[in-house]
Each structure stands twice: as structure tokens, then as C-alpha cells.
Scaffold this motif. Structure first.
Motif, mmCIF file in Angstrom:
data_model
loop_
_atom_site.group_PDB
_atom_site.id
_atom_site.type_symbol
_atom_site.label_atom_id
_atom_site.label_comp_id
_atom_site.label_asym_id
_atom_site.label_seq_id
_atom_site.Cartn_x
_atom_site.Cartn_y
_atom_site.Cartn_z
ATOM 1 N N GLU A 150 -13.603 12.274 27.245
ATOM 2 C CA GLU A 150 -12.561 11.247 27.246
ATOM 3 C C GLU A 150 -11.329 11.841 27.929
ATOM 4 O OE1 GLU A 150 -12.464 9.778 22.806
ATOM 5 O OE2 GLU A 150 -13.691 11.562 23.030
ATOM 6 N N GLU A 202 -10.605 8.764 18.995
ATOM 7 C CA GLU A 202 -11.002 8.877 17.589
ATOM 8 C C GLU A 202 -10.784 10.291 17.050
ATOM 9 O OE1 GLU A 202 -12.051 5.989 16.010
ATOM 10 O OE2 GLU A 202 -11.596 5.118 17.969
ATOM 11 N N ASP A 250 -14.822 9.018 30.074
ATOM 12 C CA ASP A 250 -14.866 7.895 29.145
ATOM 13 C C ASP A 250 -13.447 7.347 29.008
ATOM 14 O OD1 ASP A 250 -14.991 6.131 27.050
ATOM 15 O OD2 ASP A 250 -16.160 7.439 25.727
ATOM 16 N N ILE A 287 -12.883 4.267 27.776
ATOM 17 C CA ILE A 287 -13.067 3.072 26.950
ATOM 18 C C ILE A 287 -11.810 2.771 26.145
ATOM 19 C CG2 ILE A 287 -14.367 2.181 24.960
ATOM 20 C CD1 ILE A 287 -16.859 3.600 26.261
HETATM 21 C C1 LIG Z 1 -14.547 2.738 20.978
HETATM 22 C C2 LIG Z 1 -15.049 3.812 21.842
HETATM 23 C C3 LIG Z 1 -16.391 3.883 22.238
HETATM 24 C C4 LIG Z 1 -17.427 2.923 21.727
HETATM 25 O O1 LIG Z 1 -17.183 1.615 22.147
HETATM 26 P P1 LIG Z 1 -17.833 0.359 21.339
HETATM 27 O O2 LIG Z 1 -17.349 -0.847 22.097
HETATM 28 O O3 LIG Z 1 -17.345 0.438 19.927
HETATM 29 O O4 LIG Z 1 -19.311 0.496 21.429
HETATM 30 C C5 LIG Z 1 -16.758 4.883 23.121
HETATM 31 N N1 LIG Z 1 -15.865 5.768 23.587
HETATM 32 C C6 LIG Z 1 -14.565 5.732 23.239
HETATM 33 C C7 LIG Z 1 -13.621 6.721 23.812
HETATM 34 C C8 LIG Z 1 -14.117 4.766 22.345
HETATM 35 O O5 LIG Z 1 -12.835 4.761 21.956
#
Ligand SMILES: *Cc1c(COP(=O)(O)O)cnc(C)c1O
Length: 395
Positions: A190, A195, A223, A225
């Protein structure tokens, strides 16, 4: 239904995999949420870094309503315009080459891992490749994503996980180098760990990992996300580092509430990895989800969201630094833009979150001791001031 009834019914029928806070949210407006009794909450959680635009954005809502009436789903056997549009906008925003849409972040990670393994398989004609992941990372809960999530508490009940995963320490280049073998095909991390406790990558670390990847033809998977989509003050967090990934994963704010994720590849990977038959999804990238993604990019442009985050983020940092100075039990602030964490030492962080909820403020935790703030990206300075006031009351 009243909150009590909703809670009781949920606990009776929904599998208990979350220890939920005793709040039943009913509707939202702007950066505020309202529970079943009409109590107001200032939202510094945004559904875990998802609802970036705030609640009730007119353009976003209208786009979705129109698309519902037009066409919701077609499968990936046919073309649809919203997917073409959304992919073009994601490519333009990232400067990368090709997109695969998924239904979640976890699935984006699965796709990224498969693309990396396929890339190495085509290169060496062998299939024993390894992936290096980071301790304290989080990439999701399915077997592949869990296998690269550096948290034995999450992993242990589900072993054996997928093979060929090695762990290194985030922000420790030597520990990454120590895990590299001739079988390494990818390094996944990341750009800002979420988290695990809100840890931004050190610029030198990220540059070093990138150099290592280039030197050994290893793919860099970033990552994004949680930290992507403007949250840290650039569209994607890596853009501020000047380090380009080979594969990037997106989700959370990508659809701002409609479940959608994506893995995005540069040209090198797009041309030498997944082909028809290798990967698929029934829902992924359906017209409704992609209309949401497309609208999100348009609104980011029109409302200059990224520039706003730079300003609001700087103010949030300043106010949080003030708290760290003022309170003994706050030992540090970490983060970038509107992805911030306060490290709480010697007090249970969960108790502060519960008090905050009583005081009409939604904040969440990260790791064992971090108070996490990932508000809608449209918050104002006045909202930040109100948050600080409510938080201090909760201390
Ligand atoms: C939330 C998250 C995920 C997982 O995503 P979901 O939509 O809950 O499957 C993966 N990587 C990171 C860095 C996240 O914060």
C-alpha cells in the motif's frame, strides 16, 4: 424501525462477523449522517474512505438514477458505454494503460496477483513464482488477498494459504531485498498503509523498491484502494512520489458507494499477462457501477476535489498536530491529506471512538492504537473545527 429493533433483527439473522457500534444509520446529507432516531453525526469515516463526495451529491445521484432506468447489467459478453467511458477516465487519471473492473477491492487484488503471476509465467515458462508482501499490510479477506495480508491473526485459522508469499518490513528496503529470489515476480504494498495504522511509505523506500523492481524485472503492485482517488492530495498517492507502479489496485472511493474496484496495468503488463480465458467476472464493470465511476471522475474535475483535499488536509493536519501537543496520551499524528491517524498511547482507542459516537462524531480505528480519520473529501475547515471540538469532548 427503531435502532434497538434493527440491532436485534440484524443479530438474529446476519452472521456475526462484526462487533458493530450500536448505531443504525438511516440517511445522509453532505458530510452528516442521521440514525434511525434522527440523531445527527458528523462523518469522519465516510464508510471507510468510500463516500468521498459526501451524501446526496446531485450529479452523482442523478447519473445513477438515469442509469437504473436505462440499463443496470449486461454481463461482460457484450460492450457497454459506461465501461468504456469509466476505463478511459481511469487511464487518463493514472497515466496507465488498461483497466479490469471488479466488484470490490479484494477482487482487484486477486486480479493483480494473477496478472503478475501470468506475466512471470510467460517470461520464464515456469510457475513457481513468489510475491513479496509487507508486514502489517491489508489487502482483503479472500484466500489470495489474505495470503498477502501481513497479519497472522487474520491468516492463522485459514491456513494453508496460497504458496510463494514472503513478507518484508514496510519502509525497510534491506528487509525487502533480503526476500528477493530469482523466483520473485512481484512486490505488493500500500502506498499509504491503511488498516495497519496509517503509515505513509517513505519516499526513499518507495524509490528503492521501484529501482529493485526495474533491476530484476519484478512487477511493482501498488494498492491504492484506500489511499487513492484524491484522498492524500493527489489523484493517486504514488503520483506525489514520482514512482509508477506496474499494476495499481483501486476500489473504495472509485465508485463512491457503488461496489466497484479495478486493477489497472501499464503497457508492459497489459501486453504480457491476462488474455481471454484467464480471468472474468459476471458483475464486474456493469453499466451501473461504471456510470458511478464515470460520474465520480467528472465530479472530481468539476469540483476540483484534489485541490480541495490539499487545502482541507493541511488544515486537518495542523489541528491534529495541535491535539498531539496538547494531550499527553496522544503520541503522534501520521498520514497524508485526508487520511490521518492519531496514535493513542495508554488509553483504549475503542473507548474514544464510542464516546465520539455519543457526541455525534463518527471516527474509526486502525491497527491497535490509532484513531483513524478518513472523512468525505468535501469537508470544510468549519467541519474540521467541529470535529476537533467533538473529539476533545470525547477525550
Ligand atoms: C479496504 C481495502 C482492501 C479491500 O477492499 P474491499 O473492497 O473491502 O474488498 C484492500 N486493500 C486496502 C488497502 C484496503 O483499504
Amino acid at each position: 424501525m427503531k435502532t434497538n429493533e434493527i440491532m436485534e433483527k440484524s443479530e438474529q439473522y446476519v452472521l456475526h462477523t462484526y462487533n458493530r457500534y450500536p448505531v443504525a444509520l438511516d440517511h445522509g446529507k453532505g458530510v452528516r449522517l442521521y440514525d434511525a432516531e434522527g440523531k445527527e453525526y458528523l462523518d469522519f469515516a465516510a464508510g471507510i474512505a468510500v463516500f468521498a463526495l459526501g451524501y446526496g451529491n446531485e450529479t452523482y445521484n442523478r447519473t445513477l438514477k438515469d442509469q437504473v432506468d436505462k440499463l443496470i447489467h449486461t454481463s461482460n459478453l457484450y460492450y457497454n458505454e459506461p465501461m468504456a467511458e469509466a476505463a478511459q477516465k481511469l487511464v487518463a487519471a493514472s497515466g496507465m494503460d488498461k483497466v479490469f473492473f471488479t466488484n470490490s477491492g479484494t477482487e482487484a487484488i486477486e486480479g493483480a496477483l494473477k496478472a503478475a503471476r501470468k506475466y512471470a509465467y510467460l517470461r520464464d515458462n515456469s510457475n513457481d513464482h513468489e510475491i513479496i508482501a509487507m508486514n502489517h499490510s491489508f489487502h482483503g479477506r479472500s484466500m489470495g488477498a489474505l495470503s498477502v495480508t501481513g497479519n497472522t491473526h487474520y491468516q492463522d485459522p485459514f491456513r494453508p494459504l496460497i504458496g510463494g508469499i514472503r513478507f518484508a518490513d514496510f519502509n525497510d528496503l534491506d528487509s525487502v531485498k533480503a526476500q528477493v529470489t530469482e523466483k520473485t515476480c512481484a512486490i505488493i504494498l500500500e502506498t499509504v498503509q491503511g488498516e495497519g495504522g496509517i503509515y505513509p511509505a517513505d519516499p526513499e523506500f518507495l524509490k528503492g523498491v521501484k529501482e529493485l523492481c526495474e533491476e530484476k524485472d519484478i512487477l511493482l503492485i501498488l494498492d491504492e484502494i484506500q489511499c487513492g482517488m484524491g484522498r492524500t492530495g493527489s489523484m493517486f498517492a504514488w503520483q506525489a512520489y514520482g514512482v509508477e507502479p506496474d499494476i495499481m489496485t483501486c476500489a473504495k472511493a472509485l465508485g463512491c458507494g457503488i461496489p466497484v474496484g479495478a486493477f489497472v496495468m501499464n503497457k508492459k503488463v497489459a501486453e504480457h499477462s491476462l488474455v481471454p480465458g484467464d480471468h472474468g467476472t459476471t458483475y464486474g464493470g456493469n453499466p451501473l457501477a461504471c456510470a458511478a465511476v464515470s460520474a465520480v471522475f467528472d465530479i472530481f474535475d468539476q469540483e476540483k476535489i484534489v485541490e480541495h483535499v490539499q487545502e482541507a488536509g493541511a488544515y486537518l493536519e495542523q489541528r491534529l498536530d495541535g491535539l498531539v501537543e496538547k494531550y499527553e496520551f496522544l503520541s503522534a499524528r501520521r498520514g497524508k491529506g485526508l487520511m490521518q491517524g492519531l496514535v493513542v498511547a495508554g488509553r483504549p482507542v475503542g473507548e474514544i471512538v464510542k464516546k465520539a459516537i455519543e457526541n455525534g462524531l463518527l471516527v474509526i480505528t486502525a491497527g491497535a492504537d490509532v484513531l483513524r480519520m478518513v472523512p468525505p473529501l468535501v469537508i470544510t475547515k468549519a467541519d474540521v473545527d467541529e470535529m476537533i471540538e467533538k473529539l476533545e469532548k470525547s477525550f
